[in-house]
Write an enzyme that holds these catalytic residues in place. Structure first.
Site, PDB file in Angstrom:
ATOM      1  N   LYS A 195       0.841  -1.202   0.000  1.00 45.05           N
ATOM      2  CA  LYS A 195       0.000   0.000   0.000  1.00 45.05           C
ATOM      3  C   LYS A 195       0.874   1.249   0.000  1.00 45.05           C
ATOM      4  CE  LYS A 195      -1.802   2.633   3.135  1.00 45.05           C
ATOM      5  NZ  LYS A 195      -1.639   3.925   2.468  1.00 45.05           N
ATOM      6  N   GLY A 247       7.496   4.521   7.797  1.00 47.16           N
ATOM      7  CA  GLY A 247       6.671   5.707   8.012  1.00 47.16           C
ATOM      8  C   GLY A 247       7.006   6.340   9.346  1.00 47.16           C
ATOM      9  N   SER A 248       6.043   7.006   9.926  1.00 43.88           N
ATOM     10  CA  SER A 248       6.312   7.764  11.150  1.00 43.88           C
ATOM     11  C   SER A 248       6.420   6.841  12.362  1.00 43.88           C
ATOM     12  CB  SER A 248       5.197   8.771  11.368  1.00 43.88           C
ATOM     13  OG  SER A 248       3.975   8.087  11.530  1.00 43.88           O
ATOM     14  N   THR A 249       7.130   7.319  13.355  1.00 43.32           N
ATOM     15  CA  THR A 249       7.280   6.557  14.594  1.00 43.32           C
ATOM     16  C   THR A 249       5.918   6.366  15.255  1.00 43.32           C
ATOM     17  OG1 THR A 249       9.544   7.292  14.858  1.00 43.32           O
ATOM     18  CG2 THR A 249       8.401   6.622  16.866  1.00 43.32           C
ATOM     19  N   GLU A 250       5.074   7.379  15.164  1.00 41.36           N
ATOM     20  CA  GLU A 250       3.748   7.302  15.779  1.00 41.36           C
ATOM     21  C   GLU A 250       2.950   6.112  15.210  1.00 41.36           C
ATOM     22  OE1 GLU A 250       1.616  10.872  15.034  1.00 41.36           O
ATOM     23  OE2 GLU A 250      -0.239  10.053  15.894  1.00 41.36           O
ATOM     24  N   GLY A 252       4.175   3.618  13.523  1.00 40.48           N
ATOM     25  CA  GLY A 252       4.948   2.398  13.805  1.00 40.48           C
ATOM     26  C   GLY A 252       4.600   1.828  15.167  1.00 40.48           C
ATOM     27  N   GLU A 269      10.670   0.752   9.776  1.00 41.01           N
ATOM     28  CA  GLU A 269      11.650   1.793   9.410  1.00 41.01           C
ATOM     29  C   GLU A 269      10.974   3.119   9.699  1.00 41.01           C
ATOM     30  OE1 GLU A 269      14.644   1.145   8.316  1.00 41.01           O
ATOM     31  OE2 GLU A 269      14.549  -0.920   7.630  1.00 41.01           O
ATOM     32  N   CYS A 303      14.030  10.555   5.880  1.00 39.27           N
ATOM     33  CA  CYS A 303      14.074  10.063   7.258  1.00 39.27           C
ATOM     34  C   CYS A 303      15.473  10.217   7.840  1.00 39.27           C
ATOM     35  CB  CYS A 303      13.646   8.608   7.286  1.00 39.27           C
ATOM     36  SG  CYS A 303      14.502   7.637   6.043  1.00 39.27           S
ATOM     37  N   GLU A 400      11.290  15.458  14.918  1.00 43.95           N
ATOM     38  CA  GLU A 400      11.468  15.346  13.467  1.00 43.95           C
ATOM     39  C   GLU A 400      10.573  16.365  12.757  1.00 43.95           C
ATOM     40  OE1 GLU A 400       9.845  11.901  11.403  1.00 43.95           O
ATOM     41  OE2 GLU A 400      11.721  11.710  10.297  1.00 43.95           O
TER      42      GLU A 400
HETATM   43  P1  NAD Z   1       2.905   7.949   8.104  1.00 47.50           P
HETATM   44  O1  NAD Z   1       3.313   7.065   9.238  1.00 47.50           O
HETATM   45  O2  NAD Z   1       1.878   8.960   8.348  1.00 47.50           O
HETATM   46  O3  NAD Z   1       2.362   7.056   6.903  1.00 47.50           O
HETATM   47  C1  NAD Z   1       3.116   5.999   6.346  1.00 47.50           C
HETATM   48  C2  NAD Z   1       2.168   4.995   5.724  1.00 47.50           C
HETATM   49  O4  NAD Z   1       1.385   4.393   6.749  1.00 47.50           O
HETATM   50  C3  NAD Z   1       1.172   5.587   4.734  1.00 47.50           C
HETATM   51  O5  NAD Z   1       1.026   4.672   3.667  1.00 47.50           O
HETATM   52  C4  NAD Z   1      -0.105   5.679   5.546  1.00 47.50           C
HETATM   53  O6  NAD Z   1      -1.271   5.612   4.777  1.00 47.50           O
HETATM   54  C5  NAD Z   1       0.010   4.446   6.426  1.00 47.50           C
HETATM   55  N1  NAD Z   1      -0.746   4.503   7.677  1.00 47.50           N
HETATM   56  C6  NAD Z   1      -1.194   5.589   8.357  1.00 47.50           C
HETATM   57  N2  NAD Z   1      -1.849   5.193   9.479  1.00 47.50           N
HETATM   58  C7  NAD Z   1      -1.783   3.837   9.509  1.00 47.50           C
HETATM   59  C8  NAD Z   1      -2.240   2.851  10.431  1.00 47.50           C
HETATM   60  N3  NAD Z   1      -2.893   3.185  11.544  1.00 47.50           N
HETATM   61  N4  NAD Z   1      -1.991   1.551  10.168  1.00 47.50           N
HETATM   62  C9  NAD Z   1      -1.311   1.195   9.066  1.00 47.50           C
HETATM   63  N5  NAD Z   1      -0.853   2.081   8.146  1.00 47.50           N
HETATM   64  C10 NAD Z   1      -1.078   3.392   8.374  1.00 47.50           C
HETATM   65  O7  NAD Z   1       4.262   8.559   7.560  1.00 47.50           O
HETATM   66  P2  NAD Z   1       4.441   9.590   6.348  1.00 47.50           P
HETATM   67  O8  NAD Z   1       4.036  10.917   6.837  1.00 47.50           O
HETATM   68  O9  NAD Z   1       3.833   9.048   5.109  1.00 47.50           O
HETATM   69  O10 NAD Z   1       6.030   9.523   6.135  1.00 47.50           O
HETATM   70  C11 NAD Z   1       6.908  10.262   6.847  1.00 47.50           C
HETATM   71  C12 NAD Z   1       7.571   9.439   7.926  1.00 47.50           C
HETATM   72  O11 NAD Z   1       8.211   8.293   7.367  1.00 47.50           O
HETATM   73  C13 NAD Z   1       8.667  10.207   8.621  1.00 47.50           C
HETATM   74  O12 NAD Z   1       8.561  10.032  10.015  1.00 47.50           O
HETATM   75  C14 NAD Z   1       9.942   9.546   8.097  1.00 47.50           C
HETATM   76  O13 NAD Z   1      11.044   9.678   8.938  1.00 47.50           O
HETATM   77  C15 NAD Z   1       9.511   8.153   7.906  1.00 47.50           C
HETATM   78  N6  NAD Z   1      10.388   7.435   6.964  1.00 47.50           N
HETATM   79  C16 NAD Z   1      11.284   6.518   7.467  1.00 47.50           C
HETATM   80  C17 NAD Z   1      12.152   5.848   6.607  1.00 47.50           C
HETATM   81  C18 NAD Z   1      13.131   4.846   7.131  1.00 47.50           C
HETATM   82  O14 NAD Z   1      13.692   4.116   6.323  1.00 47.50           O
HETATM   83  N7  NAD Z   1      13.370   4.769   8.429  1.00 47.50           N
HETATM   84  C19 NAD Z   1      12.101   6.108   5.242  1.00 47.50           C
HETATM   85  C20 NAD Z   1      11.196   7.053   4.763  1.00 47.50           C
HETATM   86  C21 NAD Z   1      10.338   7.705   5.649  1.00 47.50           C
END
Ligand code: NAD
Length: 489
Positions: A195, A247-250, A252, A269, A303, A400
Site C-alpha cells: 500500500k 513511516g512515522s514513529t507514531e 509504527g 523503518e 528520514c 522530526e
Molecule cells: P505515516 O506514518 O503517516 O504514513 C506511512 C504509511 O502508513 C502511509 O502509507 C499511511 O497511509 C500508512 N498509515 C497511516 N496510518 C496507519 C495505520 N494506523 N496503520 C497502518 N498504516 C497506516 O508517515 P508519512 O508521513 O507518510 O512519512 C513520513 C515518515 O516516514 C517520517 O517520520 C519519516 O522519517 C519516515 N520514513 C522513514 C524511513 C526509514 O527508512 N526509516 C524512510 C522514509 C520515511
C-alpha cells in the site's frame, strides 16, 4: 554595504538560469486508477475514489481507488493463493528471471517514472531522474541476483519464505520504498500486498502496470491504494505473515501495539533526527556542500536527513557564513525544471507542520535565517531555513520536522558531540566530517545510529543495509540483511 550589494547581485545572477522544464509528454497518467489485485486492475468493492494532486501546482492529476476491508481481504487472498500454488515452490532461478525482467522494464521506462514521481511527489526532476529511479532499478537487479543463491546467502540454513507480506510505505521516496519492499520479498519466495502513501500512489500504480506486462504470475504482487484505514486493515488481516512498514514513529508504535500477541513478523523503518558533525580539521567547503545535500535534498523529506548540525567551535563562524552564502544560491521552485534544487513540499498538511516548527523555533528563542527569495504563488513551498542559537532541549532540535530546516549548535570535544548527537529518541543515521581516520572510527563506534556516513552524506546502495536504532525502528533493508527479513529457517 557595497560588499552586500555585490553579493546580492552575484546571488541573483546565480539563480537566473533560463527555465529548463522537463517535458510531461513521457508521462501517461490515467484519469482513474483501480486496485491491482491478482494481476488485474479491479474496481474497488468500496466504490470509493480519492483525488491525487501535483503539490507544486495543486492541480488534480488523477483519482485512485480507496480499498476497504473487503478489498484488502481480496488482495490478501490473491497473495495467499499465489504463494501456495505458484511462487513459493518455483525454482529461485525462475523467480529471478521475472525480477530481472521487471528491473529492465523499469530502466526502459525510467523517464516516464521520473516525471510521474516528480509530478505527484513534488521532488525536483533531477532527483527523480538521477537518484530515485536508478536506485529503484538497482534494487530489483540486486535482489533478482540473489533469488537462486539463497543457500549461499545463508549457508547450511535452508531459508524458507514467510508467506504473505503486507507492505506499507510513505510519500517521500514512493517508488524507491516500493522497490526496497517488493524486491527482497519476492526474491525469497514471498508474495506481497503493497500500500503506497495516499498522497503519492501514482508511481506504484505504474509499477503495477509494469508488473502486469512482465508476466509475473497473478497475485505475487498486489498493489492497493487508500489511507490509514486501508493500512490498518492490512496490518490486522489475520492471514498476513509479515508486516514491513516505513513511516512515522507514531504509526509504527500503533502497528506494534496492534500486532502484539500475533505471530506476525515485522520490520519498522521509522523517523529520524540525524546529527551531522563537522570537526575543525574537516575540508570545510566539502562539508558545507555535504550539509546542504544532507538536509535540503528532497526538501528535507528524508528520514535520514542531517537535520541537526554540530560544528566544532573554532570553525562555527566560517561554517555558518558559508552555509548562508550557499543557501542564497539554491533554486526553489518548479520541480519539473532541471535547474531546481528544492521542489515542492509534499502536501499542504506537511507544509503546515513545517511552518508550525518555524514558529516553535522562533518562540524558543532560536535565530532563524532564510534566503531572500520569492516562492511560487501556487503550490506548497518552503524556503530553506537555518536556526542558530539553538539549545539541545529545544523542540526544533529534538523532534522530526521532515522539511528543509537545519538547526546548528557548536561543540568543543569529541565526547561532548557524541553525547549531544546521541541525546535523541531517534537513531537512524549520522554524518561525520573530519580529516582524521581515528576520529571517524571513534565516532562511528559510539554514535547510536544505524548508518554513519563519513565525509559524505545520503549515499545509498542496494548492497548496504539501512535501518535504525531506538525510536527509528528495527530490522534492516538492503543487502543480505534485507533478505534475512523475509526468510525463516
Ligand atoms: P505515516 O506514518 O503517516 O504514513 C506511512 C504509511 O502508513 C502511509 O502509507 C499511511 O497511509 C500508512 N498509515 C497511516 N496510518 C496507519 C495505520 N494506523 N496503520 C497502518 N498504516 C497506516 O508517515 P508519512 O508521513 O507518510 O512519512 C513520513 C515518515 O516516514 C517520517 O517520520 C519519516 O522519517 C519516515 N520514513 C522513514 C524511513 C526509514 O527508512 N526509516 C524512510 C522514509 C520515511
Amino acid at each position: 554595504m557595497e560588499k552586500n550589494n555585490t553579493l546580492k547581485l552575484k546571488f541573483e545572477s546565480a539563480r537566473k538560469y533560463a527555465p529548463a522544464p522537463e517535458s510531461r509528454s513521457a508521462a501517461k497518467i490515467n484519469a482513474q486508477y483501480e486496485l491491482f489485485i491478482n494481476g488485474r486492475f479491479e474496481k474497488p468493492l468500496s466504490g470509493k475514489y480519492f483525488d491525487t494532486i501535483n503539490p507544486a501546482t495543486e492541480e488534480k492529476l488523477s483519482q485512485v481507488a480507496e480499498a476497504n476491508d473487503a478489498d484488502v481481504d481480496r488482495a490478501v487472498k490473491a497473495a495467499r493463493n499465489a504463494y501456495e500454488n505458484v511462487w513459493r515452490d518455483m525454482p529461485g532461478a525462475e523467480r529471478g528471471k521475472y525480477i530481472f525482467r521487471i528491473a529492465r522494464m523499469i530502466q526502459e521506462r525510467a523517464r516516464e517514472l521520473a516525471v510521474i514521481e516528480t509530478l505527484n511527489g513534488g521532488k525536483p526532476i533531477r532527483e527523480s531522474r538521477d537518484f530515485d529511479i536508478p536506485v529503484v532499478a538497482n534494487h530489483f537487479f540486486y535482489y533478482a541476483g540473489w533469488a537462486d543463491k539463497l543457500e549461499y546467502a545463508f549457508p547450511n540454513r535452508r531459508p524458507q519464505p514467510l508467506g504473505v507480506a503486507a507492505q506499507i510505505i510513505p510519500w517521500n521516496f514512493p517508488l524507491m520504498m516500493a522497490a526496497w519492499k517488493i524486491a527482497p520479498a519476492i526474491a525469497t519466495g514471498n508474495t506481497v500486498v503493497l500500500k503506497p502513501a495516499e498522497t503519492t500512489p501514482l508511481t506504484a500504480l505504474k509499477l503495477a502496470e509494469i508488473i502486469q506486462e512482465s508476466g509475473l504470475p497473478p497475485g505475487v504482487v498486489n498493489i492497493i491504494t487508500g489511507a490509514g484505514a486501508t493500512g490498518s486493515a492490512l496490518v490486522n488481516h489475520p492471514d498476513v505473515n509479515k508486516i514491513a512498514f516505513t513511516g512515522s514513529t507514531e504509526v509504527g508504535k500503533h502497528i506494534q501495539r496492534a500486532i502484539g500477541g500475533t505471530a506476525k513478523r515485522t520490520t519498522l523503518e521509522l523517523g529520524g533526527k540525524a546529527a551531522n558533525i563537522i570537526f575543525d580539521d574537516a575540508p570545510i567547503d566539502q562539508a558545507v556542500e555535504g550539509v546542504i545535500n544532507g538536509i535540503f535534498f528532497n526538501q528535507g523529506h528524508v528520514c535520514c536527513a542531517g537535520s541537526r548540525l554540530y560544528v566544532q567551535e573554532s570553525v562555527l563562524g566560517e561554517v555558518i557564513r558559508k552555509l548562508k552564502d550557499r543557501l542564497e544560491t539554491l533554486i526553489v521552485g518548479d520541480p519539473m525544471d532541471k535547474n531546481t534544487d528544492i521542489g515542492a513540499i509534499n502536501s499542504r498538511q506537511q507544509l503546515e507542520n513545517i511552518n508550525k516548527y518555524l514558529d516553535i523555533g522562533r518562540a524558543e528563542g532560536a535565530e532563524m535565517y532564510q534566503p531572500d527569495i520569492e516562492l511560487p504563488g501556487k503550490g506548497f513551498f518552503c524556503k530553506p531555513t537555518i536556526f542558530t542559537n539553538v539549545a539541545q532541549s529545544n523542540r526544533i532540535s529534538q523532534e522530526e520536522i521532515f522539511g528543509p530546516v537545519l538547526t546548528i549548535q557548536s561543540f568543543r570535544t569529541d565526547d561532548e558531540v557524541i553525547e549531544k548527537a546521541n541525546n535523541s529518541p531517534y537513531g537512524l543515521s549520522a554524518g561525520v566530517w573530519t580529516d582524521k581516520g581515528s576520529k571517524i572510527f571513534n565516532l562511528t563506534t559510539k554514535l547510536r545510529a544505524g548508518v554513519v556516513w563519513a565525509n559524505t552524506y545520503n549515499q545509498f546502495d542496494p548492497t548496504s543495509p539501512f535501518g535504525g536504532y531506538k525510536e527509528s525502528g528495527y530490522g534492516r533493508e538492503g543487502g543480505l540483511h534485507g533478505l534475512n527479513a523475509y526468510v525463516k529457517f
